[in-house]
Scaffold this motif. Sequence first.
Motif, PDB file in Angstrom:
ATOM      1  N   ARG A   1      38.567  47.759  51.437  1.00 25.53           N
ATOM      2  CA  ARG A   1      37.633  48.319  50.552  1.00 25.53           C
ATOM      3  C   ARG A   1      37.131  49.333  50.792  1.00 25.53           C
ATOM      4  N   LEU A   2      37.870  50.292  49.910  1.00 23.76           N
ATOM      5  CA  LEU A   2      36.441  51.400  49.848  1.00 23.76           C
ATOM      6  C   LEU A   2      35.406  52.036  48.970  1.00 23.76           C
ATOM      7  N   LYS A   3      34.489  52.234  49.505  1.00 25.27           N
ATOM      8  CA  LYS A   3      33.057  51.833  49.001  1.00 25.27           C
ATOM      9  C   LYS A   3      32.434  53.036  48.945  1.00 25.27           C
ATOM     10  N   LEU A   4      32.049  53.355  47.544  1.00 20.06           N
ATOM     11  CA  LEU A   4      31.035  54.557  47.454  1.00 20.06           C
ATOM     12  C   LEU A   4      30.141  54.582  46.532  1.00 20.06           C
ATOM     13  N   LEU A   5      28.119  54.274  47.325  1.00 17.47           N
ATOM     14  CA  LEU A   5      27.258  53.999  46.734  1.00 17.47           C
ATOM     15  C   LEU A   5      27.481  52.804  45.573  1.00 17.47           C
ATOM     16  N   PHE A   6      27.685  52.698  44.911  1.00 20.57           N
ATOM     17  CA  PHE A   6      27.949  51.444  43.859  1.00 20.57           C
ATOM     18  C   PHE A   6      29.108  51.075  43.050  1.00 20.57           C
ATOM     19  N   PHE A   7      29.950  52.155  43.765  1.00 20.55           N
ATOM     20  CA  PHE A   7      31.724  51.292  43.187  1.00 20.55           C
ATOM     21  C   PHE A   7      32.377  51.812  44.380  1.00 20.55           C
ATOM     22  N   SER A   8      32.885  50.461  44.112  1.00 18.76           N
ATOM     23  CA  SER A   8      34.542  49.968  45.281  1.00 18.76           C
ATOM     24  C   SER A   8      35.855  49.560  44.330  1.00 18.76           C
ATOM     25  N   MET A   9      36.417  50.167  45.104  1.00 19.20           N
ATOM     26  CA  MET A   9      37.495  49.429  45.429  1.00 19.20           C
ATOM     27  C   MET A   9      38.438  48.929  46.108  1.00 19.20           C
ATOM     28  N   TYR A  10      39.533  48.339  45.438  1.00 23.39           N
ATOM     29  CA  TYR A  10      40.353  46.621  46.727  1.00 23.39           C
ATOM     30  C   TYR A  10      41.396  46.832  46.560  1.00 23.39           C
ATOM     31  N   GLY A  11      42.586  46.268  47.708  1.00 22.87           N
ATOM     32  CA  GLY A  11      43.813  45.860  47.582  1.00 22.87           C
ATOM     33  C   GLY A  11      43.791  45.292  48.286  1.00 22.87           C
ATOM     34  N   GLU A  12      44.340  43.815  47.828  1.00 28.95           N
ATOM     35  CA  GLU A  12      45.015  43.066  49.393  1.00 28.95           C
ATOM     36  C   GLU A  12      46.459  42.278  48.915  1.00 28.95           C
ATOM     37  N   TYR A  13      46.584  41.901  50.448  1.00 23.29           N
ATOM     38  CA  TYR A  13      47.874  40.994  50.446  1.00 23.29           C
ATOM     39  C   TYR A  13      47.932  39.846  51.064  1.00 23.29           C
ATOM     40  N   THR A  14      48.865  38.876  50.165  1.00 17.76           N
ATOM     41  CA  THR A  14      48.842  37.309  50.856  1.00 17.76           C
ATOM     42  C   THR A  14      49.898  36.667  51.514  1.00 17.76           C
ATOM     43  N   LEU A  15      50.081  36.927  52.459  1.00 18.25           N
ATOM     44  CA  LEU A  15      51.931  36.950  53.046  1.00 18.25           C
ATOM     45  C   LEU A  15      51.650  35.180  53.442  1.00 18.25           C
ATOM     46  N   ALA A  16      52.798  34.175  51.862  1.00 15.36           N
ATOM     47  CA  ALA A  16      53.058  33.039  52.168  1.00 15.36           C
ATOM     48  C   ALA A  16      54.461  32.989  51.123  1.00 15.36           C
ATOM     49  N   LYS A  17      54.998  31.932  51.344  1.00 13.52           N
ATOM     50  CA  LYS A  17      55.902  31.351  50.409  1.00 13.52           C
ATOM     51  C   LYS A  17      55.791  32.222  49.070  1.00 13.52           C
ATOM     52  N   TYR A  18      54.833  31.943  48.096  1.00 16.19           N
ATOM     53  CA  TYR A  18      54.668  33.064  47.221  1.00 16.19           C
ATOM     54  C   TYR A  18      53.822  33.836  47.416  1.00 16.19           C
TER      55      TYR A  18
END
Length: 370
Positions: A341-358
Amino acid sequence: MKNSLRNMAKWALPALGLFLMSSGAQAQDEVGEFIRAGRSDANKLIQAYAEPVGKSLGHSLNGGWFNSGKAMGLGRFDIRVFGSVTFAPKDAKTFDLAGLGLQQVRDANGNKFAGRSVLTPTIFGEDKDGPGLTVYARNPVTNQEERISSFNAPPGTGVDFMPFPVAQLSVGLIKDTEVAVRFVPEIKMDDFEISLWGVGVKHGIKQWIPVVASIPGFDITVFGGYTNLKSAYRGIDVGLADEDQAFASAQQRSAGYYDGQAIELTTKAWTVSLVASKTFSVITGYAGPKYSNVQTDLAAIGKYPVTAYKTTAPFRYVEDVDTPVNISMKDSQFGLTAGLRLKLLFFSMYGEYTLAKYPTATAGIGLGWN
């Protein structure tokens, strides 16, 4: 991809309604043919074809709940919008007709499938027609099986992922606890209907572990969340097949007799996670194990025409079958989630990945005081 989005809409339609409003999805062809195979075989065929998308949808809904291992403080809040995409594994792109135990459905030559493998695409399979199928019924007068219908198993979409967008509000409470809420009131778009709600709770456990509590910038929480999605497509129009017109009653042949048909879908998804994170200035990295459990129920509502036989004349007739399809698609899996997650004052953006069968990939943006 010939009709790929159209075919996706036929079966994943309620889940994809927000994306496919402009696609004139017409589900009656494959739905009608499968239903003419009789209630038992129709349920088996539709479940095998649509099950991967039911599982993928649920796992998508279980994504994006958090973007750090820290619960927000009292009164702090975050509003975020994100999208999750769940990818189908290789074995979810085809199914074996021989393993379904079909009773009335045979191959194009009228032979049963027992003892030989016959693969056909699921909704996530290749964008080409499946094998030819025929439907047989036993004539009680002659005691002989007679062919009453023939069709090709439907093609896949050529697309092996399930996207879904979500908006969420998270609020910090006392005792290092955070509550997240998802809500979409009922929305009607042409023949689509969709509504969604969900709730999640995140609780910091760093406060209960003295050694961990002394590590600056490091946090660890437990999280649990539940999402419920209800949707429907009411543009189904499965009428009499041309070959059945002669066996139908005058009422069955009348205009509007088969109105009211619909596909209804309900997805219930819940998940629990242990999330640890470390913050470096404006960057937070987080990771942890995750359990995801999903159930998607799909039903074909209304009455549908099915050819049948009886012992009195006229021997062949058209039977009206109410709610011929009612299936439940379930799945659960363990996975490992990691994100930034990148957080700048009141704004944030994020990305994630879940490693699983699906596996699931999620990306989003947020605004708030957290």
